[in-house]
Design a protein around this motif. Sequence first.
Motif, PDB file in Angstrom:
ATOM      1  N   GLU A  29     -45.724  55.885  94.778  1.00 50.52           N
ATOM      2  CA  GLU A  29     -46.643  57.114  94.867  1.00 50.52           C
ATOM      3  C   GLU A  29     -46.157  58.325  93.818  1.00 50.52           C
ATOM      4  OE1 GLU A  29     -46.584  59.558  98.377  1.00 50.52           O
ATOM      5  OE2 GLU A  29     -44.869  58.715  99.116  1.00 50.52           O
ATOM      6  N   VAL A  30     -46.932  59.115  93.600  1.00 53.73           N
ATOM      7  CA  VAL A  30     -46.787  60.076  92.426  1.00 53.73           C
ATOM      8  C   VAL A  30     -46.828  61.283  93.267  1.00 53.73           C
ATOM      9  CG1 VAL A  30     -46.946  60.929  90.299  1.00 53.73           C
ATOM     10  CG2 VAL A  30     -47.053  58.486  90.343  1.00 53.73           C
ATOM     11  N   ILE A  31     -45.795  62.078  93.180  1.00 49.20           N
ATOM     12  CA  ILE A  31     -45.879  63.464  93.843  1.00 49.20           C
ATOM     13  C   ILE A  31     -45.550  64.236  93.009  1.00 49.20           C
ATOM     14  CG2 ILE A  31     -45.074  64.954  95.960  1.00 49.20           C
ATOM     15  CD1 ILE A  31     -44.078  62.285  97.466  1.00 49.20           C
ATOM     16  N   ASP A  32     -46.399  65.333  92.456  1.00 52.34           N
ATOM     17  CA  ASP A  32     -46.109  66.119  91.423  1.00 52.34           C
ATOM     18  C   ASP A  32     -45.628  65.804  90.413  1.00 52.34           C
ATOM     19  OD1 ASP A  32     -46.487  68.639  90.474  1.00 52.34           O
ATOM     20  OD2 ASP A  32     -44.633  69.593  91.594  1.00 52.34           O
ATOM     21  N   HIS A  57     -36.504  54.985 100.615  1.00 54.38           N
ATOM     22  CA  HIS A  57     -37.273  55.927  99.442  1.00 54.38           C
ATOM     23  C   HIS A  57     -36.506  56.207  98.192  1.00 54.38           C
ATOM     24  CE1 HIS A  57     -40.534  56.582 102.334  1.00 54.38           C
ATOM     25  NE2 HIS A  57     -39.562  57.080 103.390  1.00 54.38           N
ATOM     26  N   THR A  58     -36.950  55.847  97.039  1.00 50.06           N
ATOM     27  CA  THR A  58     -36.324  56.148  95.924  1.00 50.06           C
ATOM     28  C   THR A  58     -37.198  57.025  95.052  1.00 50.06           C
ATOM     29  OG1 THR A  58     -35.568  53.793  95.901  1.00 50.06           O
ATOM     30  CG2 THR A  58     -35.340  54.936  93.758  1.00 50.06           C
ATOM     31  N   ILE A  59     -36.523  58.006  94.892  1.00 48.96           N
ATOM     32  CA  ILE A  59     -36.964  59.108  93.772  1.00 48.96           C
ATOM     33  C   ILE A  59     -36.650  59.193  92.304  1.00 48.96           C
ATOM     34  CG2 ILE A  59     -37.393  61.762  93.276  1.00 48.96           C
ATOM     35  CD1 ILE A  59     -36.868  62.203  96.331  1.00 48.96           C
ATOM     36  N   ASP A  60     -37.477  58.787  91.523  1.00 53.91           N
ATOM     37  CA  ASP A  60     -37.096  58.354  90.264  1.00 53.91           C
ATOM     38  C   ASP A  60     -37.167  59.295  89.226  1.00 53.91           C
ATOM     39  OD1 ASP A  60     -36.862  56.860  87.762  1.00 53.91           O
ATOM     40  OD2 ASP A  60     -38.682  55.748  87.765  1.00 53.91           O
ATOM     41  N   LEU A  61     -35.774  59.496  88.772  1.00 54.60           N
ATOM     42  CA  LEU A  61     -35.691  60.773  87.667  1.00 54.60           C
ATOM     43  C   LEU A  61     -35.395  60.091  86.219  1.00 54.60           C
ATOM     44  CD1 LEU A  61     -32.858  62.775  89.869  1.00 54.60           C
ATOM     45  CD2 LEU A  61     -35.299  62.810  90.142  1.00 54.60           C
ATOM     46  N   THR A  62     -35.628  58.863  86.210  1.00 52.84           N
ATOM     47  CA  THR A  62     -35.304  58.599  84.839  1.00 52.84           C
ATOM     48  C   THR A  62     -35.875  59.085  83.638  1.00 52.84           C
ATOM     49  OG1 THR A  62     -37.088  56.866  84.911  1.00 52.84           O
ATOM     50  CG2 THR A  62     -34.778  56.075  85.448  1.00 52.84           C
ATOM     51  N   ASP A  63     -37.290  59.783  83.895  1.00 49.74           N
ATOM     52  CA  ASP A  63     -37.962  60.542  82.658  1.00 49.74           C
ATOM     53  C   ASP A  63     -37.928  62.063  83.212  1.00 49.74           C
ATOM     54  OD1 ASP A  63     -38.587  58.277  81.527  1.00 49.74           O
ATOM     55  OD2 ASP A  63     -40.103  57.612  82.785  1.00 49.74           O
ATOM     56  N   GLU A  76     -36.917  69.664  93.868  1.00 47.81           N
ATOM     57  CA  GLU A  76     -36.366  70.253  95.484  1.00 47.81           C
ATOM     58  C   GLU A  76     -37.408  69.967  96.312  1.00 47.81           C
ATOM     59  OE1 GLU A  76     -35.144  74.037  94.928  1.00 47.81           O
ATOM     60  OE2 GLU A  76     -33.459  73.836  93.519  1.00 47.81           O
ATOM     61  N   LYS A  77     -38.885  70.359  95.900  1.00 50.59           N
ATOM     62  CA  LYS A  77     -39.773  70.186  96.884  1.00 50.59           C
ATOM     63  C   LYS A  77     -39.997  68.572  97.080  1.00 50.59           C
ATOM     64  CE  LYS A  77     -42.096  74.735  95.282  1.00 50.59           C
ATOM     65  NZ  LYS A  77     -43.249  75.117  94.744  1.00 50.59           N
TER      66      LYS A  77
END
Length: 314
Positions: A29-32, A57-63, A76-77
Amino acid sequence: MNEFRYSVRTDLAYDEKNKDNKVLNEEVEVIDNIKVYTHVIDESTSKEICKNKGTYHTIDLTDVDIDDTATCIKLEKVFARVLIRMIEKMNLKNKKCLVVGLGNMNVTPDALGPSVIDNIIVTRHLYELDKISEGFSNVCAISPGVMGTTGIETYDIISSVVKKIDCDFVIAVDALATSAIKRVNKTIQITNSGINPGSGVGNKRKELSKKTLGVPVIAIGVPTVVDSVTVTYDIMEQLLIHLKRINEVEFLGEFGSLDENMKRSLIKDILEPSGYNMMVTPKEIDEVIGDLTKIIANGIDLSLHEGLFNGYSE
């Protein structure tokens, strides 16, 4: 070559999704504009990939540029929304929480947990004094250090505190390891499966989970290190891609025809006898840990204190 077996060091469920042709069920899913991957590991898959069953759950920060203030606030949100969802699904909303910062404050790649503890809002003492504002949950925190400096098993410290204060659940924050260079400092994992302290630096201690502590454990981690085998393997793979473009595949001979496991095993056999299979972290790790600390600490605050989140969202 068939006798080679190499266990890739990683704490991320995301790294396991295509390992050895085992494909995990994945939701995206894409959140913001931030990608969040969800993997649910059941009993059978848990045994295959040696990961505790649960939701990851994996929050992807690569980009994502975490140096940008506006982006950090957005992260943060997003982080808070994912964590709130897990807390609510586990029926832990507004319950008493102990936040544990795992790791060694004196070793920067391992300092994420203790740094987060220094930056979260604790309220248990205010509850004891009956001086708490509406919208704030009962939260306390501890950074137990590492066995090398305390001489005490991390689990023993945490389990004693859990029993003494009678908390309802634990949130544990720790540095992790990954099997991909691109994910170092570029992933936040949130799971309800528990955690093994020290896994990020290859020094696993006794598991922290509902099974061992008696209360639910939500683990939050960021991969801050990768081993030399992975670094070498990734470089060689990039070299192979380049050689194929210029039709020079034969340059690496038989190595180029090996599968991933064999390549990693061969590199390990070369590096380990000479003591070169080290855990590696980027040179900007001090700054990165500072940025990640703020994102995770603020995200935990927003997740645990409903009044704070509502005011922050307006």
